[in-house]
Scaffold this active site. Structure first.
Site, PDB file in Angstrom:
ATOM      1  N   CYS A   1     -11.868   0.199  -7.877  1.00 36.85           N
ATOM      2  CA  CYS A   1     -12.913  -0.462  -7.081  1.00 36.85           C
ATOM      3  C   CYS A   1     -14.230   0.298  -7.080  1.00 36.85           C
ATOM      4  O   CYS A   1     -15.254  -0.236  -6.655  1.00 36.85           O
ATOM      5  CB  CYS A   1     -12.438  -0.657  -5.646  1.00 36.85           C
ATOM      6  SG  CYS A   1     -10.854  -1.470  -5.558  1.00 36.85           S
TER       7      CYS A   1
ATOM      8  N   HIS B   1     -18.057  -1.637  -0.671  1.00 33.53           N
ATOM      9  CA  HIS B   1     -16.966  -2.304  -1.380  1.00 33.53           C
ATOM     10  C   HIS B   1     -16.315  -3.295  -0.421  1.00 33.53           C
ATOM     11  O   HIS B   1     -16.024  -2.961   0.728  1.00 33.53           O
ATOM     12  CB  HIS B   1     -15.956  -1.258  -1.860  1.00 33.53           C
ATOM     13  CG  HIS B   1     -14.680  -1.862  -2.348  1.00 33.53           C
ATOM     14  ND1 HIS B   1     -14.649  -2.931  -3.213  1.00 33.53           N
ATOM     15  CD2 HIS B   1     -13.381  -1.550  -2.088  1.00 33.53           C
ATOM     16  CE1 HIS B   1     -13.397  -3.251  -3.457  1.00 33.53           C
ATOM     17  NE2 HIS B   1     -12.602  -2.431  -2.796  1.00 33.53           N
TER      18      HIS B   1
ATOM     19  N   ASN C   1     -10.718  -9.152  -1.898  1.00 36.55           N
ATOM     20  CA  ASN C   1     -11.010  -7.883  -2.576  1.00 36.55           C
ATOM     21  C   ASN C   1     -10.983  -8.131  -4.085  1.00 36.55           C
ATOM     22  O   ASN C   1      -9.921  -8.393  -4.652  1.00 36.55           O
ATOM     23  CB  ASN C   1      -9.963  -6.839  -2.166  1.00 36.55           C
ATOM     24  CG  ASN C   1     -10.233  -5.470  -2.764  1.00 36.55           C
ATOM     25  OD1 ASN C   1     -11.055  -5.327  -3.672  1.00 36.55           O
ATOM     26  ND2 ASN C   1      -9.541  -4.469  -2.260  1.00 36.55           N
TER      27      ASN C   1
HETATM   28  N1  ACO Z   1       1.643 -12.032   6.594  1.00 35.39           N
HETATM   29  C1  ACO Z   1       2.351 -11.885   7.735  1.00 35.39           C
HETATM   30  N2  ACO Z   1       2.889 -10.719   8.104  1.00 35.39           N
HETATM   31  C2  ACO Z   1       2.708  -9.664   7.294  1.00 35.39           C
HETATM   32  C3  ACO Z   1       1.978  -9.757   6.111  1.00 35.39           C
HETATM   33  C4  ACO Z   1       1.436 -10.995   5.762  1.00 35.39           C
HETATM   34  N3  ACO Z   1       0.709 -11.185   4.636  1.00 35.39           N
HETATM   35  N4  ACO Z   1       1.973  -8.544   5.538  1.00 35.39           N
HETATM   36  C5  ACO Z   1       2.642  -7.709   6.318  1.00 35.39           C
HETATM   37  N5  ACO Z   1       3.106  -8.392   7.397  1.00 35.39           N
HETATM   38  C6  ACO Z   1       3.885  -7.873   8.506  1.00 35.39           C
HETATM   39  C7  ACO Z   1       4.766  -6.712   8.105  1.00 35.39           C
HETATM   40  O1  ACO Z   1       5.999  -7.154   7.583  1.00 35.39           O
HETATM   41  C8  ACO Z   1       4.944  -5.981   9.404  1.00 35.39           C
HETATM   42  O2  ACO Z   1       5.923  -6.675  10.175  1.00 35.39           O
HETATM   43  P1  ACO Z   1       6.976  -5.854  11.052  1.00 35.39           P
HETATM   44  O3  ACO Z   1       6.155  -5.117  12.074  1.00 35.39           O
HETATM   45  O4  ACO Z   1       7.822  -6.944  11.637  1.00 35.39           O
HETATM   46  O5  ACO Z   1       7.663  -4.953  10.108  1.00 35.39           O
HETATM   47  C9  ACO Z   1       3.607  -6.186  10.104  1.00 35.39           C
HETATM   48  O6  ACO Z   1       3.008  -7.330   9.497  1.00 35.39           O
HETATM   49  C10 ACO Z   1       2.701  -5.006   9.960  1.00 35.39           C
HETATM   50  O7  ACO Z   1       2.667  -4.620   8.579  1.00 35.39           O
HETATM   51  P2  ACO Z   1       1.768  -3.453   8.091  1.00 35.39           P
HETATM   52  O8  ACO Z   1       1.821  -3.377   6.593  1.00 35.39           O
HETATM   53  O9  ACO Z   1       2.079  -2.212   8.859  1.00 35.39           O
HETATM   54  O10 ACO Z   1       0.366  -4.039   8.514  1.00 35.39           O
HETATM   55  P3  ACO Z   1      -0.983  -3.295   8.868  1.00 35.39           P
HETATM   56  O11 ACO Z   1      -1.297  -3.544  10.275  1.00 35.39           O
HETATM   57  O12 ACO Z   1      -1.019  -1.899   8.341  1.00 35.39           O
HETATM   58  O13 ACO Z   1      -2.004  -4.142   7.992  1.00 35.39           O
HETATM   59  C11 ACO Z   1      -3.154  -4.172   5.894  1.00 35.39           C
HETATM   60  C12 ACO Z   1      -1.814  -4.253   6.599  1.00 35.39           C
HETATM   61  C13 ACO Z   1      -4.004  -5.375   6.306  1.00 35.39           C
HETATM   62  C14 ACO Z   1      -2.905  -4.225   4.410  1.00 35.39           C
HETATM   63  C15 ACO Z   1      -3.862  -2.868   6.315  1.00 35.39           C
HETATM   64  O14 ACO Z   1      -3.017  -1.768   6.137  1.00 35.39           O
HETATM   65  C16 ACO Z   1      -5.105  -2.649   5.532  1.00 35.39           C
HETATM   66  O15 ACO Z   1      -6.077  -3.333   5.731  1.00 35.39           O
HETATM   67  N6  ACO Z   1      -5.123  -1.657   4.628  1.00 35.39           N
HETATM   68  C17 ACO Z   1      -6.209  -1.404   3.714  1.00 35.39           C
HETATM   69  C18 ACO Z   1      -5.850  -2.080   2.493  1.00 35.39           C
HETATM   70  C19 ACO Z   1      -7.021  -2.316   1.610  1.00 35.39           C
HETATM   71  O16 ACO Z   1      -7.889  -3.105   1.879  1.00 35.39           O
HETATM   72  N7  ACO Z   1      -7.005  -1.611   0.540  1.00 35.39           N
HETATM   73  C20 ACO Z   1      -7.950  -1.722  -0.414  1.00 35.39           C
HETATM   74  C21 ACO Z   1      -8.991  -0.663  -0.223  1.00 35.39           C
HETATM   75  S1  ACO Z   1      -9.328   0.196  -1.649  1.00 35.39           S
HETATM   76  C22 ACO Z   1      -9.362  -0.917  -2.796  1.00 35.39           C
HETATM   77  O17 ACO Z   1      -9.996  -1.899  -2.692  1.00 35.39           O
HETATM   78  C23 ACO Z   1      -8.609  -0.648  -3.970  1.00 35.39           C
END
Ligand code: ACO
Length: 322
Positions: A116, A249, A279
């Site tokens: 990215c 980004h 993204n």
């Molecule tokens: N739909 C519904 N529920 C979901 C989904 C989905 N798509 N994905 C995960 N869940 C559930 C999980 O199963 C989990 O359920 P549980 O508590 O019953 O086990 C719950 O939601 C929480 O899951 P987490 O993975 O812990 O969710 P989190 O709150 O951390 O959010 C996210 C996930 C949105 C991906 C967050 O971590 C984030 O924004 N990270 C940054 C990711 C990113 O943007 N990276 C790119 C940056 S660098 C680049 O661009 C390369």
């Protein structure tokens, strides 16, 4: 000899025809519009079909940037393409674009693989070529077809990404009030496992899928995207208040909000396209630039700050006058 600067003189982009909303995804995997929207700000994303290859999208974006600059293919002497989803292991997308567009006077063409951060990496490389007088005019493209490497079994990652291409034409100018003021590139391969592709041509003979530890990536992304801007400002006797537009980004709205909060910078002056593009990795910053440019957002002389973070980890920042 006057000092040469590298000015972005035009922009272009291409988004695939197919637009997939969160509700569309909820038909295919266990997710919901509410979950995706509240955690990421993403409402939809574009996915390329089989005709919308990486080279096709890159070419379309570059053609639009050339057209906006009133230039023709012969006017370009360097092509840099930032991507982690090239059509082929080789030749590069840059060389395939050169053939497709008849960029016959370009003596340099290559791809940059910095995930990215690739667009800002490419900007830094082109700026160095221009400042040392080696080239006069370049096309820089950020392009991705992430839909081809999504793991539909991993719902926390597959909903985040989209496809597209953004391009800019960069030209040497002796105007001291235009162009790239400074840029800085960084990498830390020790954290490679937190965000990576599970395959590769020499390792598995497959492209693999995106694999990400979302929370960890979130933490590092915010820290580095904030940290890369301040030293650039300080070194150039500028303050956060001097920035007219921040182009981060476009990974996720919560990352963008956290970055602007920590920089104490207003959201109204932050370009945001993640809601409808999702993204798009290396394409995200040039897609955002083109979107804002075509809306007439930037005035000549505006100070733009670019801040990128991606797999590797890599991160990079740039300050430029429009
Ligand atoms: N739909 C519904 N529920 C979901 C989904 C989905 N798509 N994905 C995960 N869940 C559930 C999980 O199963 C989990 O359920 P549980 O508590 O019953 O086990 C719950 O939601 C929480 O899951 P987490 O993975 O812990 O969710 P989190 O709150 O951390 O959010 C996210 C996930 C949105 C991906 C967050 O971590 C984030 O924004 N990270 C940054 C990711 C990113 O943007 N990276 C790119 C940056 S660098 C680049 O661009 C390369």
């Amino acid at each position: 000899m006057p000092q040469l600067n590298s000015a972005i003189i035009s922009t272009g982009s291409y988004l695939p025809k197919q637009y997939v909303t969160n509700d569309d995804l909820a038909q295919k995997i266990e997710t919901s519009d509410e979950w995706i929207r509240t955690r990421t700000g993403i409402e939809g994303r574009h996915y390329g079909d089989e005709t919308e290859t990486t080279t096709f999208m890159a070419t379309k974006a570059a053609e639009r940037a050339l057209e906006q600059a009133n230039l023709t293919a012969e006017d370009i002497d360097m092509i840099v393409v930032a991507t982690v989803t090239p059509d082929y292991t080789f030749p590069s997308v840059a060389c395939l674009m050169q053939k497709q567009m008849g960029l016959t006077n370009a003596s340099v063409a290559f791809d940059v693989q910095a995930a990215c951060s690739g667009f800002v990496y490419g900007l830094n490389l082109i700026d160095a070529q221009i400042k040392t007088g080696q080239i006069k005019r370049a096309i820089l493209v950020g392009v991705e077809k992430f839909s081809s490497i999504l793991n539909w079994e991993d719902r926390s990652t597959c909903v985040l990404f989209g496809d597209g291409a953004g391009a800019v034409v960069i030209e040497a100018t002796d105007n001291p009030n235009r162009g790239v003021i400074a840029s800085k590139l960084h990498a830390n391969g020790n954290l490679a496992d937190l965000l990576h592709g599970t395959g590769g041509i020499a390792a598995t003979q497959t492209a693999g899928h995106v694999s990400m530890q979302g929370r960890e990536v979130f933490r590092h992304a915010v820290r580095e995207m904030v940290g890369v801007v301040s030293p650039l400002l300080e070194k150039n006797n500028l303050k956060t208040d001097d920035i007219d537009w921040l182009i981060p980004h476009q990974a996720n709205m919560r990352i963008i909000e956290a970055v602007t909060k920590q920089l104490d910078f207003p959201m109204e002056k932050t370009i945001q396209t993640v809601a409808t593009h999702a993204n798009t990795s290396a394409a995200s910053i040039p897609l955002a630039l083109d979107d804002a440019n075509r809306k007439g957002t930037f005035k000549q002389g505006d100070l733009l700050a670019l801040s990128a973070f991606g797999a590797g980890f890599t991160w990079a920042g740039a300050l430029l006058r429009w």
